[in-house]
Design an enzyme around this catalytic site. Structure first.
Site, PDB file in Angstrom:
ATOM      1  NE  ARG A  85     -16.380   5.749   9.053  1.00 48.86           N
ATOM      2  CZ  ARG A  85     -16.154   5.694  10.424  1.00 48.86           C
ATOM      3  NH1 ARG A  85     -17.434   5.502  11.148  1.00 48.86           N
ATOM      4  NH2 ARG A  85     -15.428   6.151  10.968  1.00 48.86           N
ATOM      5  CE1 TYR A 129     -10.445  -1.028  10.745  1.00 53.80           C
ATOM      6  CE2 TYR A 129     -12.492  -2.034   9.864  1.00 53.80           C
ATOM      7  CZ  TYR A 129     -11.493  -0.931   9.905  1.00 53.80           C
ATOM      8  OH  TYR A 129     -11.638   0.197   9.109  1.00 53.80           O
ATOM      9  N   PRO A 135       1.553  11.132  -2.878  1.00 48.79           N
ATOM     10  CG  PRO A 135       2.723  12.232  -4.479  1.00 48.79           C
ATOM     11  CD  PRO A 135       1.772  10.987  -3.880  1.00 48.79           C
ATOM     12  CD  GLU A 161      -2.455   1.221   2.576  1.00 57.26           C
ATOM     13  OE1 GLU A 161      -3.600   0.752   2.829  1.00 57.26           O
ATOM     14  OE2 GLU A 161      -1.947   2.336   3.383  1.00 57.26           O
ATOM     15  CG  HIS A 190     -14.046   0.441  13.136  1.00 56.02           C
ATOM     16  ND1 HIS A 190     -15.247   1.513  13.630  1.00 56.02           N
ATOM     17  CD2 HIS A 190     -13.174   0.947  12.502  1.00 56.02           C
ATOM     18  CE1 HIS A 190     -14.597   2.754  13.123  1.00 56.02           C
ATOM     19  NE2 HIS A 190     -13.579   2.478  12.143  1.00 56.02           N
ATOM     20  CG  ASP A 224     -16.293  -4.286  13.719  1.00 55.57           C
ATOM     21  OD1 ASP A 224     -16.768  -3.301  13.031  1.00 55.57           O
ATOM     22  OD2 ASP A 224     -15.120  -4.374  13.917  1.00 55.57           O
ATOM     23  CG  ASP A 241      -8.924   7.307   8.990  1.00 52.97           C
ATOM     24  OD1 ASP A 241      -9.781   6.329   9.662  1.00 52.97           O
ATOM     25  OD2 ASP A 241      -7.919   7.288   8.356  1.00 52.97           O
TER      26      ASP A 241
HETATM   27  P1  FAD Z   1     -17.335   0.811   7.860  1.00 51.69           P
HETATM   28  O1  FAD Z   1     -17.351  -0.702   7.372  1.00 51.69           O
HETATM   29  O2  FAD Z   1     -18.551   1.621   7.405  1.00 51.69           O
HETATM   30  O3  FAD Z   1     -17.513   0.578   9.327  1.00 51.69           O
HETATM   31  C1  FAD Z   1     -17.329   1.721  10.312  1.00 51.69           C
HETATM   32  C2  FAD Z   1     -18.141   1.426  11.682  1.00 51.69           C
HETATM   33  O4  FAD Z   1     -19.405   1.650  11.477  1.00 51.69           O
HETATM   34  C3  FAD Z   1     -17.571   0.517  12.123  1.00 51.69           C
HETATM   35  O5  FAD Z   1     -17.709   0.463  13.512  1.00 51.69           O
HETATM   36  C4  FAD Z   1     -18.798  -0.582  12.060  1.00 51.69           C
HETATM   37  O6  FAD Z   1     -19.062  -1.527  12.808  1.00 51.69           O
HETATM   38  C5  FAD Z   1     -20.098   0.419  11.970  1.00 51.69           C
HETATM   39  N1  FAD Z   1     -21.075  -0.071  10.705  1.00 51.69           N
HETATM   40  C6  FAD Z   1     -20.745  -0.434   9.544  1.00 51.69           C
HETATM   41  N2  FAD Z   1     -21.929  -0.560   8.896  1.00 51.69           N
HETATM   42  C7  FAD Z   1     -22.951  -0.237   9.923  1.00 51.69           C
HETATM   43  C8  FAD Z   1     -24.337   0.015   9.796  1.00 51.69           C
HETATM   44  N3  FAD Z   1     -25.106  -0.376   8.507  1.00 51.69           N
HETATM   45  N4  FAD Z   1     -24.898   0.468  10.914  1.00 51.69           N
HETATM   46  C9  FAD Z   1     -24.468   1.010  11.867  1.00 51.69           C
HETATM   47  N5  FAD Z   1     -23.037   0.716  12.225  1.00 51.69           N
HETATM   48  C10 FAD Z   1     -22.436   0.296  10.837  1.00 51.69           C
HETATM   49  N6  FAD Z   1      -9.119   5.496   5.558  1.00 51.69           N
HETATM   50  C11 FAD Z   1      -8.897   6.653   4.771  1.00 51.69           C
HETATM   51  O7  FAD Z   1      -9.393   7.727   4.948  1.00 51.69           O
HETATM   52  N7  FAD Z   1      -8.200   6.432   3.351  1.00 51.69           N
HETATM   53  C12 FAD Z   1      -7.866   5.141   3.265  1.00 51.69           C
HETATM   54  O8  FAD Z   1      -7.079   4.997   2.037  1.00 51.69           O
HETATM   55  C13 FAD Z   1      -7.889   4.227   3.912  1.00 51.69           C
HETATM   56  N8  FAD Z   1      -7.477   2.850   3.741  1.00 51.69           N
HETATM   57  C14 FAD Z   1      -7.725   1.889   4.564  1.00 51.69           C
HETATM   58  C15 FAD Z   1      -7.433   0.503   4.303  1.00 51.69           C
HETATM   59  C16 FAD Z   1      -7.429  -0.500   5.090  1.00 51.69           C
HETATM   60  C17 FAD Z   1      -6.876  -1.809   4.726  1.00 51.69           C
HETATM   61  C18 FAD Z   1      -7.931  -0.281   6.495  1.00 51.69           C
HETATM   62  C19 FAD Z   1      -8.347  -1.569   7.359  1.00 51.69           C
HETATM   63  C20 FAD Z   1      -8.330   0.876   6.732  1.00 51.69           C
HETATM   64  C21 FAD Z   1      -8.154   2.042   5.877  1.00 51.69           C
HETATM   65  N9  FAD Z   1      -8.719   3.023   6.109  1.00 51.69           N
HETATM   66  C22 FAD Z   1      -8.587   4.311   5.220  1.00 51.69           C
HETATM   67  C23 FAD Z   1      -9.319   3.389   7.605  1.00 51.69           C
HETATM   68  C24 FAD Z   1     -10.843   3.462   7.601  1.00 51.69           C
HETATM   69  O9  FAD Z   1     -11.588   4.140   6.766  1.00 51.69           O
HETATM   70  C25 FAD Z   1     -11.310   3.618   8.918  1.00 51.69           C
HETATM   71  O10 FAD Z   1     -11.134   2.490   9.804  1.00 51.69           O
HETATM   72  C26 FAD Z   1     -12.957   3.943   8.997  1.00 51.69           C
HETATM   73  O11 FAD Z   1     -13.201   4.461  10.451  1.00 51.69           O
HETATM   74  C27 FAD Z   1     -13.811   2.772   8.904  1.00 51.69           C
HETATM   75  O12 FAD Z   1     -13.737   2.285   7.485  1.00 51.69           O
HETATM   76  P2  FAD Z   1     -14.613   1.103   7.085  1.00 51.69           P
HETATM   77  O13 FAD Z   1     -14.708   0.982   5.682  1.00 51.69           O
HETATM   78  O14 FAD Z   1     -14.064  -0.013   7.903  1.00 51.69           O
HETATM   79  O15 FAD Z   1     -16.166   1.627   7.650  1.00 51.69           O
END
Ligand code: FAD
Length: 318
Positions: A124, A179, A22, A18, A183, A192, A126
């Protein structure tokens, strides 16, 4: 080619990396200088992260402060195209919900499809530093699940404008995040995992995990996924610890914990940067070797711009 097709064809564990775009004003050379030394390990795909804009407060002549959005890093689509062009490997852009309306997302997907990029990691995103918690974009997707559903609709030729009846069917392979230590916003692991399952049921094809430092947590996570019917490939995400400040910053930023044994060993060398880094590299190497032995589909390294360290690990593992 799709990421999952690489997994199907592979005879042993693959490697992938990954990279971070920049910073604003930087050039592709910073990405190339990270990737050039790593290409000898033949990664079939490379992930490119996406970072939402941050705000700065600028003081105006009146004395008031004005909140101004700045885009910190150049866009992922162009970076992916450059990577594919230079190395002839697939690029996996990270698509996030934050900061994008559904229209913006559709446009990004149209661009990606046009460029022959047919893999995405749907996230989703950060929270912005100033917001403290994740705030969805008005008119945008709220959860990664909604984003997976939007990509899947396009894979069926269904676009936001419902007057389009013969929309081009895209063919995106979709990865999502998982996670092993939960998460941080989820009330518990079981909840989760149910949300993770919802992403897979909606059509996500594979999972990449958050970094972890205790392989048992990963194995337990995989077992829990399998127990609730998540049967897609699960790719471990790995990062070596390289500097003493990370003992606090990584748990704070990524909401993970370090195993006792690793921490004790690292703390012995907290005043000797070279020895500290060596312990971090050795730990990650050991983790990688065990995961490979267990037959994980791929080892996915978060490079964070540090090619030398990742190379030192990859040389011992592959
Ligand atoms: P989701 O799957 O949407 O989950 C977010 C939270 O909501 C979790 O607590 C989940 O339990 C809860 N949830 C999910 N669905 C629902 C629902 N329907 N109703 C209620 N609650 C729900 N961040 C960036 O900004 N840019 C990146 O490029 C980036 N790359 C990443 C790559 C990897 C491999 C990982 C593991 C993380 C990355 N992240 C990145 C971080 C990530 O965006 C954050 O961890 C973010 O807080 C959660 O993203 P998610 O896609 O897991 O969210």
């Amino acid at each position: 080619m799709k990421v999952t097709d690489y997994f199907k064809q592979a005879k042993s564990t693959l490697i992938s990396f990954e990279v971070l775009p920049p910073l604003k004003g930087g050039s592709m050379n910073s990405i190339f200088s990270t990737l050039d030394p790593l290409m000898e390990f033949k990664p079939p795909f490379i992930d490119v992260t996406y970072h939402r804009e941050e705000y700065v407060y600028k003081q105006r002549p009146s004395g008031y402060f004005e909140k101004t959005a700045i885009r910190k890093r150049p866009g992922t689509v162009g970076i992916c195209a450059s990577i594919m062009h230079r190395y002839g490997v697939d690029a996996v852009p990270h698509l996030i919900c934050g900061g994008f309306t559904k229209d913006d997302t559709e446009n990004a997907l149209i661009d990606l499809n046009f460029l022959g990029i047919n893999n995405v990691l749907a996230l989703r995103g950060d929270a912005r530093k100033f917001d403290g918690k994740f705030i969805p974009q008005p008119g945008g997707n709220i959860y990664a699940l909604d984003l997976v559903e939007q990509v899947q609709r396009m894979n069926k030729g269904v676009y936001l404008d419902d007057t389009i009846i013969d929309g081009t069917q895209t063919d995106f392979c979709i990865g999502v995040a998982g996670y092993p230590e939960k998460h941080f916003e989820a009330p518990n692991m079981a909840t989760d995992l149910q949300y993770l399952k919802a992403k897979i049921d909606a059509g996500a094809d594979y999972i990449v995990t958050q970094m972890f430092f205790d392989n048992d947590k990963f194995f337990k996570f995989v077992d829990s996924c399998r127990a609730i019917g998540i049967d897609v490939p699960i790719v471990p995400g790995l990062k070596p610890i390289t500097a003493p400040y990370q003992l606090n910053s990584i748990p704070r930023l990524f909401h993970i914990s370090f195993p006792d044994e690793m921490t004790e060993e690292l703390l012995k060398y907290k005043d000797d940067r070279k020895a500290f880094k060596q312990i971090g590299i050795e730990w990650c190497t050991k983790q990688s070797q065990e995961l490979k032995k267990k037959g994980v589909p791929c080892l996915h390294y978060y490079t964070m711009g540090d090619a030398k360290t990742i190379k030192a690990i990859a040389e011992k593992v592959f």
